[in-house]
Design an enzyme around this catalytic site. Structure first.
Site, PDB file in Angstrom:
ATOM      1  N   ASP A   1      26.592 -20.704 -22.498  1.00 47.33           N
ATOM      2  CA  ASP A   1      25.260 -20.898 -21.917  1.00 47.33           C
ATOM      3  C   ASP A   1      24.846 -22.334 -22.190  1.00 47.33           C
ATOM      4  O   ASP A   1      25.310 -22.936 -23.159  1.00 47.33           O
ATOM      5  CB  ASP A   1      24.223 -19.948 -22.533  1.00 47.33           C
ATOM      6  CG  ASP A   1      23.748 -20.454 -23.888  1.00 47.33           C
ATOM      7  OD1 ASP A   1      22.643 -21.041 -23.949  1.00 47.33           O
ATOM      8  OD2 ASP A   1      24.472 -20.294 -24.890  1.00 47.33           O
TER       9      ASP A   1
ATOM     10  N   GLN B   1      28.808 -20.143 -38.548  1.00 49.50           N
ATOM     11  CA  GLN B   1      28.208 -21.447 -38.831  1.00 49.50           C
ATOM     12  C   GLN B   1      29.170 -22.262 -39.713  1.00 49.50           C
ATOM     13  O   GLN B   1      30.330 -21.918 -39.830  1.00 49.50           O
ATOM     14  CB  GLN B   1      26.838 -21.273 -39.491  1.00 49.50           C
ATOM     15  CG  GLN B   1      25.747 -20.758 -38.540  1.00 49.50           C
ATOM     16  CD  GLN B   1      25.338 -21.761 -37.472  1.00 49.50           C
ATOM     17  OE1 GLN B   1      25.691 -22.938 -37.532  1.00 49.50           O
ATOM     18  NE2 GLN B   1      24.592 -21.302 -36.483  1.00 49.50           N
TER      19      GLN B   1
ATOM     20  N   GLY C   1      16.661 -16.781 -31.617  1.00 46.82           N
ATOM     21  CA  GLY C   1      15.590 -17.719 -31.938  1.00 46.82           C
ATOM     22  C   GLY C   1      15.942 -18.691 -33.046  1.00 46.82           C
ATOM     23  O   GLY C   1      15.161 -19.593 -33.360  1.00 46.82           O
ATOM     24  N   GLY C   2      17.128 -18.545 -33.654  1.00 47.48           N
ATOM     25  CA  GLY C   2      17.523 -19.444 -34.735  1.00 47.48           C
ATOM     26  C   GLY C   2      17.566 -20.901 -34.303  1.00 47.48           C
ATOM     27  O   GLY C   2      17.106 -21.787 -35.026  1.00 47.48           O
TER      28      GLY C   2
ATOM     29  N   ASP D   1      19.295 -14.823 -27.283  1.00 53.86           N
ATOM     30  CA  ASP D   1      19.481 -15.614 -28.499  1.00 53.86           C
ATOM     31  C   ASP D   1      18.392 -15.181 -29.481  1.00 53.86           C
ATOM     32  O   ASP D   1      17.263 -14.888 -29.085  1.00 53.86           O
ATOM     33  CB  ASP D   1      19.351 -17.098 -28.149  1.00 53.86           C
ATOM     34  CG  ASP D   1      19.570 -18.013 -29.341  1.00 53.86           C
ATOM     35  OD1 ASP D   1      19.891 -17.506 -30.430  1.00 53.86           O
ATOM     36  OD2 ASP D   1      19.421 -19.226 -29.175  1.00 53.86           O
TER      37      ASP D   1
ATOM     38  N   GLY E   1      25.796 -23.687 -34.005  1.00 58.99           N
ATOM     39  CA  GLY E   1      25.750 -24.941 -34.745  1.00 58.99           C
ATOM     40  C   GLY E   1      26.576 -26.054 -34.158  1.00 58.99           C
ATOM     41  O   GLY E   1      26.820 -27.062 -34.817  1.00 58.99           O
TER      42      GLY E   1
END
Length: 376
Positions: A271, A194, A94-95, A92, A221
């Site tokens: 995940d 998103q 890191g957002g 991922d 999101g």
């Protein structure tokens, strides 16, 4: 990366496929155990390989950047070698972690300035340096840098955030083209849809992401507090637009029921920290419902943890013994519960795949949802 779609369920949009990378095949649908800081909490790599047996696990750019730092990972030859894992890894970007810092970060067009949760030091993530960091980490599948909006989210904020995520995506793609692989294998890149819980924004974002032509696509999101029906509604809208010949990854989801319902909508990859986090609190997922192993009712229940379980802990230990370990605050209890839960999640997606291929997924899914929606 190659993706082969073998079969789609006739009564739903559930799919069985295979992703092939330089680190091997991933049979979908798949659940990816979360190994945030180069370890799946409470599980040795030997147990992960031999008992849980996932084709792919997940690491996190934010956490690995802060500790052990990219310099160490580069010296080690990448995350695979550092942690002793020779199968697939996805990172991922890191957002989501930056989103969860809330008061400790500032989002601008350039990127995100944030304060480390470890020592308070200040750092900057941009689409460009996050691509460079993920090159060094060396995951097989790397994610675009995006902004994950909270729930609930104002429409205008969600729209501005979505457009910025799209501009960041373009910067990610442009920079990746200039940044060679760090090791002797290739990496695949997934952009992220998103748009919060607004169908028109989700459609617009899905079209933008589909047009990027990446090797796979993700939906972000969601699973941030919205009702399950909202999640399913957004997933359905997006899956109608994302290309069928590319894998679809729904990030951060979820409960076993969430996973089955989203498989039915056309999702291939999942995940979530839920199986490991809930295990450490004594919650066990099974095909017949959820067990709170700390309840007194299990004190003298000497039956095995899960007769249907696929890992050694399910037959080797009793419910009474596992309850005792939790009451005594022995860490072994958390380890046993973690192995059980991860084993169950992998069994669940593999059973889903089997039933898709056999042609009876939809009826099996409905039966499983009813069974699992119980407290034992």
């Amino acid at each position: 990366m190659e993706f082969t779609l073998h079969k789609t369920d006739v009564q739903s949009k559930a799919r069985a496929g295979t992703i092939k990378t330089d680190h091997g095949a991933i049979e979908t649908p798949i659940f990816m155990p979360v190994g945030t800081v180069a370890s799946v909490k409470g599980v040795h790599q030997k147990e992960l390989r031999e008992e849980i047996n996932p084709d792919i696990i997940l690491g996190n750019t934010y956490h690995l950047f802060l500790r052990p730092k990219t310099e160490i990972l580069q010296k080690a030859g990448g995350l695979h070698k550092f942690m002793g894992w020779d199968r697939n890894i996805l990172t991922d970007s890191g957002g989501y972690q930056v989103y969860s810092l809330s008061g400790n970060r500032k989002i601008k067009e350039e990127g995100v300035k944030f304060k480390s949760h470890i020592d308070g030091s200040m750092h900057m993530f941009t689409p460009e340096n996050v691509m460079e960091i993920q090159r060094v980490i060396g995951a097989d599948i790397i994610m675009a840098f995006d902004e994950c909006t909270p729930y609930p989210c104002d429409y205008n904020y969600a729209k501005r955030s979505m457009h910025m995520t799209h501009r960041w995506l373009d910067r990610c793609i442009n920079h990746l083209e200039k940044t060679p692989f760090a090791y002797d294998y290739s990496q695949s890149f997934f952009p992220i849809v998103q748009g919060s819980t607004y169908k028109d924004l989700r459609r617009q974002s899905a079209e933008y992401i589909a047009n990027a032509g990446a090797e796979g696509n993700a939906i972000g999101g969601l699973s941030v507090g919205e009702p399950a029906e909202e999640m399913y509604g957004m997933t359905e809208v997006v899956c109608e637009i994302l290309p069928e010949d590319k894998p679809r990854y729904l990030m951060g989801v979820g409960t076993p029921i969430n996973i089955l319902e989203n498989i039915a909508l056309g999702i291939d990859m999942f995940d979530c920290v839920m199986p490991t986090r809930n295990a450490r609190n004594g919650m066990l997922f099974t095909a017949h419902g959820t067990i709170n192993i700390k309840n007194k009712k299990w004190e003298d229940d000497f039956s095995s943890i899960d007769e249907m379980g696929t890992t050694f802990v399910d037959k080797e230990y009793s419910k009474a013994y596992l309850r005792h370990l939790f009451v005594a605050n022995e860490y072994l209890g958390k380890q046993i519960a973690t192995i059980h839960n991860l084993g169950f999640y992998l069994w669940l997606v593999r059973e889903a795949r089997k039933h898709i291929l056999e042609g009876d997924f939809y009826s099996w899914k409905n039966t499983m949802v009813k069974q699992m929606d119980k407290r034992l």
